[in-house]
Design a protein around this motif. Sequence first.
Motif, PDB file in Angstrom:
ATOM      1  N   ARG A  81       0.977  -1.169   0.014  1.00 45.64           N
ATOM      2  CA  ARG A  81      -0.007  -0.030  -0.010  1.00 45.64           C
ATOM      3  C   ARG A  81       0.865   1.144  -0.064  1.00 45.64           C
ATOM      4  NH1 ARG A  81      -2.773   1.603   5.485  1.00 45.64           N
ATOM      5  NH2 ARG A  81      -1.036   1.468   6.964  1.00 45.64           N
ATOM      6  N   TRP A  82       2.233   1.106   0.520  1.00 46.12           N
ATOM      7  CA  TRP A  82       3.019   2.321   0.336  1.00 46.12           C
ATOM      8  C   TRP A  82       3.668   2.371  -0.985  1.00 46.12           C
ATOM      9  CZ3 TRP A  82       3.507   6.608   3.514  1.00 46.12           C
ATOM     10  CH2 TRP A  82       2.921   6.467   4.667  1.00 46.12           C
ATOM     11  N   GLN A  83       3.786   1.425  -1.456  1.00 49.64           N
ATOM     12  CA  GLN A  83       4.692   1.281  -2.902  1.00 49.64           C
ATOM     13  C   GLN A  83       3.867   1.989  -3.723  1.00 49.64           C
ATOM     14  OE1 GLN A  83       6.439  -2.492  -4.253  1.00 49.64           O
ATOM     15  NE2 GLN A  83       7.034  -3.005  -2.256  1.00 49.64           N
ATOM     16  N   ALA A  84       2.529   1.676  -3.721  1.00 49.35           N
ATOM     17  CA  ALA A  84       1.555   2.162  -4.479  1.00 49.35           C
ATOM     18  C   ALA A  84       1.665   3.837  -4.685  1.00 49.35           C
ATOM     19  CB  ALA A  84       0.032   1.813  -4.209  1.00 49.35           C
ATOM     20  N   VAL A  85       1.964   4.547  -3.615  1.00 52.63           N
ATOM     21  CA  VAL A  85       2.074   6.039  -3.692  1.00 52.63           C
ATOM     22  C   VAL A  85       3.539   6.520  -3.527  1.00 52.63           C
ATOM     23  CG1 VAL A  85      -0.199   6.085  -2.279  1.00 52.63           C
ATOM     24  CG2 VAL A  85       2.093   6.076  -1.309  1.00 52.63           C
ATOM     25  N   MET A  86       4.422   5.613  -3.786  1.00 55.40           N
ATOM     26  CA  MET A  86       5.797   6.256  -3.716  1.00 55.40           C
ATOM     27  C   MET A  86       6.229   6.139  -5.201  1.00 55.40           C
ATOM     28  SD  MET A  86       7.235   3.933  -0.684  1.00 55.40           S
ATOM     29  CE  MET A  86       9.032   4.320  -0.520  1.00 55.40           C
ATOM     30  N   ASP A  87       6.987   7.426  -5.678  1.00 55.67           N
ATOM     31  CA  ASP A  87       7.153   7.494  -6.929  1.00 55.67           C
ATOM     32  C   ASP A  87       8.769   7.271  -7.320  1.00 55.67           C
ATOM     33  OD1 ASP A  87       7.664   8.867  -9.319  1.00 55.67           O
ATOM     34  OD2 ASP A  87       6.576  10.677  -8.808  1.00 55.67           O
ATOM     35  N   ASP A  88       8.891   6.453  -8.258  1.00 56.69           N
ATOM     36  CA  ASP A  88      10.334   6.058  -8.485  1.00 56.69           C
ATOM     37  C   ASP A  88      11.012   7.184  -9.189  1.00 56.69           C
ATOM     38  OD1 ASP A  88      10.676   3.591  -7.487  1.00 56.69           O
ATOM     39  OD2 ASP A  88       9.904   2.365  -9.468  1.00 56.69           O
ATOM     40  N   ALA A  89      10.408   8.107  -9.684  1.00 54.89           N
ATOM     41  CA  ALA A  89      11.018   9.376 -10.516  1.00 54.89           C
ATOM     42  C   ALA A  89      11.377  10.484  -9.533  1.00 54.89           C
ATOM     43  CB  ALA A  89      10.315   9.566 -11.578  1.00 54.89           C
ATOM     44  N   ASP A  90      10.880  10.245  -8.300  1.00 55.89           N
ATOM     45  CA  ASP A  90      11.142  11.458  -7.220  1.00 55.89           C
ATOM     46  C   ASP A  90      12.620  11.471  -6.932  1.00 55.89           C
ATOM     47  OD1 ASP A  90      10.734  13.422  -5.613  1.00 55.89           O
ATOM     48  OD2 ASP A  90       9.209  12.439  -4.200  1.00 55.89           O
ATOM     49  N   ARG A  91      13.224  12.592  -7.072  1.00 59.13           N
ATOM     50  CA  ARG A  91      14.616  12.782  -6.845  1.00 59.13           C
ATOM     51  C   ARG A  91      14.648  13.971  -5.764  1.00 59.13           C
ATOM     52  NH1 ARG A  91      14.436   8.775  -8.731  1.00 59.13           N
ATOM     53  NH2 ARG A  91      15.386   7.714 -10.349  1.00 59.13           N
ATOM     54  N   TYR A  92      15.921  13.970  -5.178  1.00 61.26           N
ATOM     55  CA  TYR A  92      16.497  15.097  -4.173  1.00 61.26           C
ATOM     56  C   TYR A  92      17.746  15.484  -4.401  1.00 61.26           C
ATOM     57  CZ  TYR A  92      18.589  11.643  -1.256  1.00 61.26           C
ATOM     58  OH  TYR A  92      19.434  10.680  -1.003  1.00 61.26           O
ATOM     59  N   ASP A  93      18.041  16.821  -4.063  1.00 61.10           N
ATOM     60  CA  ASP A  93      19.434  17.285  -4.269  1.00 61.10           C
ATOM     61  C   ASP A  93      19.834  17.531  -2.635  1.00 61.10           C
ATOM     62  OD1 ASP A  93      19.362  17.528  -6.872  1.00 61.10           O
ATOM     63  OD2 ASP A  93      18.366  19.618  -6.585  1.00 61.10           O
ATOM     64  N   ASP A  94      18.829  17.540  -1.499  1.00 64.71           N
ATOM     65  CA  ASP A  94      19.283  17.731  -0.123  1.00 64.71           C
ATOM     66  C   ASP A  94      18.393  16.991   0.684  1.00 64.71           C
ATOM     67  OD1 ASP A  94      21.380  19.814  -0.417  1.00 64.71           O
ATOM     68  OD2 ASP A  94      19.807  21.097  -1.531  1.00 64.71           O
ATOM     69  N   VAL A  95      18.968  16.285   1.572  1.00 68.24           N
ATOM     70  CA  VAL A  95      18.265  15.131   2.544  1.00 68.24           C
ATOM     71  C   VAL A  95      17.688  16.367   3.393  1.00 68.24           C
ATOM     72  CG1 VAL A  95      18.352  13.664   4.334  1.00 68.24           C
ATOM     73  CG2 VAL A  95      19.702  13.394   2.241  1.00 68.24           C
ATOM     74  N   HIS A  96      16.368  16.378   3.703  1.00 64.43           N
ATOM     75  CA  HIS A  96      15.607  16.957   4.528  1.00 64.43           C
ATOM     76  C   HIS A  96      15.709  18.522   4.216  1.00 64.43           C
ATOM     77  CE1 HIS A  96      14.527  13.693   6.735  1.00 64.43           C
ATOM     78  NE2 HIS A  96      15.644  13.435   7.600  1.00 64.43           N
ATOM     79  N   GLY A  97      15.779  18.890   3.082  1.00 64.23           N
ATOM     80  CA  GLY A  97      15.682  20.118   2.528  1.00 64.23           C
ATOM     81  C   GLY A  97      17.173  21.075   2.378  1.00 64.23           C
ATOM     82  N   TYR A  98      16.887  22.117   1.561  1.00 62.34           N
ATOM     83  CA  TYR A  98      18.147  22.934   1.289  1.00 62.34           C
ATOM     84  C   TYR A  98      18.813  23.450   2.645  1.00 62.34           C
ATOM     85  CZ  TYR A  98      21.039  26.706  -0.815  1.00 62.34           C
ATOM     86  OH  TYR A  98      22.054  27.443  -1.200  1.00 62.34           O
ATOM     87  N   SER A  99      17.821  23.872   3.469  1.00 61.38           N
ATOM     88  CA  SER A  99      18.279  24.548   4.720  1.00 61.38           C
ATOM     89  C   SER A  99      18.885  23.591   5.694  1.00 61.38           C
ATOM     90  CB  SER A  99      17.289  25.265   5.407  1.00 61.38           C
ATOM     91  OG  SER A  99      16.342  24.310   6.077  1.00 61.38           O
ATOM     92  N   SER A 100      18.915  22.327   5.483  1.00 58.88           N
ATOM     93  CA  SER A 100      19.515  21.326   6.419  1.00 58.88           C
ATOM     94  C   SER A 100      20.933  21.293   5.808  1.00 58.88           C
ATOM     95  CB  SER A 100      18.669  19.866   6.501  1.00 58.88           C
ATOM     96  OG  SER A 100      17.494  20.107   6.907  1.00 58.88           O
TER      97      SER A 100
END
Length: 339
Positions: A81-100
């Motif tokens: 049920r969680w896999q169904a809403v997780m997006d494989d294409a989602d990417r990030y540059d900064d763990v927990h946001g730019y300010s972190s």
Amino acid sequence: MPAENAVLKWSHGIFSIQALGGMIGAGAFTLPDGRQVSPLFIAPWWNEAGHELDGLTTGLRGEWPCVPFGYPMPKGSFTSRWQAVMDDADRYDDVHGYSSNHAWQFVPQADSDFVELSIDYPVDHSISHLVRRLRGVAGEPRIDLELEIHARQACRMPVALHACFALPSQPGAAQLIPGAFKSGSTFPGVIEPGAEIFAKDEQFTRLIAVPSLDGKEIDASHLPLLGSAEELLQLNDVDGRATLRHLVDRYEVAISWDKALLPSILLWYSNKGRQGAPWLGRTLCIGIEPSSSAFGLSPRTSAAANPIATAGTRTAIDLAPDEPLTIRYSIAVNHLSAS
């Protein structure tokens, strides 16, 4: 050169505020009985050379805000049920946001009991800038904090206050007491292979009785836990407070916040579970993270109709340009009387 840190000093405490991540660093509160205690976590690799780390891990300590909160994880270990809403294409540059992960700028102040700092986000980001204010409360071992979030455009994203507290070495020598909450959820995937102890994607109503991998229950309130673990629990529809009691050292630290804005607590159990560098199986920390988020997963997952959101707990915040959002909270310590 911009300052690398500032000092917050008042009648009942002194702390270094780090430019990287805007994090509260080394320091101590002075209790009413005159003792000094240091409840905040400082990563054991803080002065070690040779590690190639992101900004957050390099400076990991104390407390700081995360906007947006979370990062994508490989979804193979997650329940369906969680896999169904997780997006494989989602990417990030900064763990927990730019300010972190980047340096904040300090605003010059005349008084040592007040620190203000801010950070500008990249011009293509939905967030324009953040402002963070910390004040030592005269006559009390307490810090009052304020976070202002300024959006550049309308957006919906998860937000958290990432408080990390040090734990004693003796198992069970500390007790975590959350305020009232409606329901708790175990993590629906695996954070660190071989370091999981809780059953996946289960519900509970008491922190002393969390479903375990072996079909039994674990008391997740007395810390550190026996053995090793790297786990997350989320408490939903909370009352805006949590307390960590140091039973041997006889003091407690409490965090309180606006539950209307941040309706959950994400609990991060780093209990000697991560073996790779720089963790090396030596980290004892409990993260008590007031949040509007789904387990600190990717911002897209938290903003979507994920299982926690569809069950009725908001997992992201709607932000609008020219309407700054202000979150107020506090961290305080007190003496524990002998029982």
